[in-house]
Design an enzyme around this catalytic site. Structure first.
Site, PDB file in Angstrom:
ATOM      1  N   ASN A   8       0.871  -1.180   0.000  1.00 36.08           N
ATOM      2  CA  ASN A   8       0.000   0.000   0.000  1.00 36.08           C
ATOM      3  C   ASN A   8       0.906   1.227   0.000  1.00 36.08           C
ATOM      4  O   ASN A   8       1.495   1.565   1.023  1.00 36.08           O
ATOM      5  CB  ASN A   8      -0.890  -0.034   1.247  1.00 36.08           C
ATOM      6  N   LYS A  10       0.105   4.257  -0.201  1.00 38.04           N
ATOM      7  CA  LYS A  10      -0.532   5.438   0.416  1.00 38.04           C
ATOM      8  C   LYS A  10      -0.304   6.664  -0.477  1.00 38.04           C
ATOM      9  O   LYS A  10      -0.223   6.526  -1.694  1.00 38.04           O
ATOM     10  CB  LYS A  10      -0.028   5.629   1.849  1.00 38.04           C
ATOM     11  N   HIS A  95      -9.293   1.018   5.229  1.00 37.62           N
ATOM     12  CA  HIS A  95      -8.008   1.261   5.886  1.00 37.62           C
ATOM     13  C   HIS A  95      -8.223   2.203   7.069  1.00 37.62           C
ATOM     14  O   HIS A  95      -9.053   3.110   6.999  1.00 37.62           O
ATOM     15  CB  HIS A  95      -7.009   1.857   4.887  1.00 37.62           C
ATOM     16  N   GLU A  97      -6.643   4.644   8.036  1.00 32.01           N
ATOM     17  CA  GLU A  97      -6.478   6.072   7.699  1.00 32.01           C
ATOM     18  C   GLU A  97      -7.749   6.614   7.053  1.00 32.01           C
ATOM     19  O   GLU A  97      -8.074   7.791   7.218  1.00 32.01           O
ATOM     20  CB  GLU A  97      -5.242   6.242   6.800  1.00 32.01           C
ATOM     21  N   GLU A 167      -4.763  -4.872  10.670  1.00 32.21           N
ATOM     22  CA  GLU A 167      -3.745  -3.836  10.846  1.00 32.21           C
ATOM     23  C   GLU A 167      -4.007  -3.094  12.162  1.00 32.21           C
ATOM     24  O   GLU A 167      -4.836  -2.166  12.201  1.00 32.21           O
ATOM     25  CB  GLU A 167      -3.797  -2.832   9.689  1.00 32.21           C
ATOM     26  N   GLY A 173       2.943   2.505  10.755  1.00 33.14           N
ATOM     27  CA  GLY A 173       3.860   3.629  10.581  1.00 33.14           C
ATOM     28  C   GLY A 173       4.566   4.056  11.850  1.00 33.14           C
ATOM     29  O   GLY A 173       5.188   5.115  11.895  1.00 33.14           O
ATOM     30  N   SER A 212       3.969  -1.778  10.314  1.00 29.56           N
ATOM     31  CA  SER A 212       5.433  -1.762  10.490  1.00 29.56           C
ATOM     32  C   SER A 212       6.073  -3.112  10.172  1.00 29.56           C
ATOM     33  O   SER A 212       7.029  -3.527  10.828  1.00 29.56           O
ATOM     34  CB  SER A 212       5.801  -1.312  11.913  1.00 29.56           C
TER      35      SER A 212
HETATM   36  P1  13P Z   1       3.351   0.547   7.577  1.00 26.57           P
HETATM   37  O1  13P Z   1       3.910  -0.749   7.011  1.00 26.57           O
HETATM   38  O2  13P Z   1       4.044   1.763   7.029  1.00 26.57           O
HETATM   39  O3  13P Z   1       3.277   0.520   9.064  1.00 26.57           O
HETATM   40  O4  13P Z   1       1.843   0.649   7.044  1.00 26.57           O
HETATM   41  C1  13P Z   1       1.009  -0.451   7.149  1.00 26.57           C
HETATM   42  C2  13P Z   1      -0.247  -0.131   6.428  1.00 26.57           C
HETATM   43  O5  13P Z   1      -1.015   0.715   6.850  1.00 26.57           O
HETATM   44  C3  13P Z   1      -0.515  -0.839   5.177  1.00 26.57           C
HETATM   45  O6  13P Z   1      -1.802  -0.610   4.727  1.00 26.57           O
END
Ligand code: 13P
Length: 253
Positions: A8, A10, A95, A97, A167, A173, A212
């Site tokens: 992803n 983002k 997601h 976010e 997640e 992150g 992460s």
């Molecule tokens: P990170 O691997 O940067 O923590 O992000 C995970 C994520 O949100 C994938 O959709």
């Protein structure tokens, strides 16, 4: 059971760096563990480019979001039908976010998944608790409610076409990863929820871990019984790291 490594991206990259990243992944993915499904989810403006570059390769191109309506007066939005017309075959929905910054509810996320399924695209449904929910011991309940709220409407045949990504929000992150025990127990919980719809749903739906995840910690996470690969953020922006994660997932085969 399928094993999947999905990246992803983002809201990262620009035209040139997106082209370079897709090219690097396509060029090097060919030879490594063909059994692992490899998905990349670039930002909307780069999807057509990614589909063109991935043609004839093993890489599947996914979007990061879509609107639930088929078409209409929704300025700035992108429909599942538009994605399909580009050759995109999967799409992340729910997601954290999107939930956190854009107020997406389980009901809306369910509608998005329905729009995708209706035209043959694969929803990659994300769920997971935040720090406070984990600290107060409500994480299983939160994930149960997210699953019921978004996926409760679907038939078994539809559920079998979904991919789930667990997640934990506190791990996204942050550099904090769920321990292999924390990941396995939540994945087993999700598997048990799927099992209430029948054994074939539980056996067919891959459950990815995200948060992460990187080449240093992936091996023990991917080795867990109910972890069927990963949904990768930061590490998917570096081709070598992403491909290394595909290699590591291959050890599960
Ligand atoms: P990170 O691997 O940067 O923590 O992000 C995970 C994520 O949100 C994938 O959709």
């Amino acid at each position: 059971m399928r094993t999947i490594v999905a990246g992803n991206w983002k809201m990262n990259t620009d035209r040139l760096s997106a082209e370079a990243l897709v090219s690097a992944v396509v060029q090097h993915a060919g030879g490594i563990v063909p059994e692992v499904e490899v998905i990349i989810a670039p930002p909307f403006p780069f999807l057509a480019m990614a589909v063109a570059k991935c043609e004839g390769s093993r890489i599947i191109v996914a979007a990061q979001n879509c609107h639930q309506a088929e078409k209409g007066a929704y300025t700035g939005e992108v429909s599942a039908t538009m994605l399909k017309s580009l050759g995109v075959t999967a799409c992340i929905v729910g997601h954290s976010e999107r939930r956190q910054y854009f107020g997406e509810s389980d009901a809306v996320i369910g509608e998005k998944a329905a729009a995708l399924l209706a035209i043959g695209l694969t929803p990659i449904f994300c769920c997971g608790e935040n720090q406070e929910e984990r600290t107060s011991g409500r994480h299983f309940h939160v994930v149960t409610e997210q699953m019921k709220g978004a996926l409760g409407r679907f038939s078994n045949a539809e559920l079998e076409r979904i991919v789930i990504a667990y997640e934990p929000v506190w791990a996204i992150g942050t550099g904090l990863t769920a321990s292999k025990e924390q990941a396995q127990e939540m994945h087993a919980h999700i598997r048990a929820l799927l099992h209430t719809h029948g054994a074939s749903v539980a056996e067919r739906v891959p459950i990815l871990y995200g948060g992460s995840c990187n080449p240093t910690n992936a091996e023990s996470l991917f080795a867990q019984l109910d972890v069927n690969g990963g949904l990768i953020g930061g590490a998917s922006l570096v081709a070598e790291q992403f491909l290394e994660l595909v290699r590591i997932a291959g050890k599960k085969q």
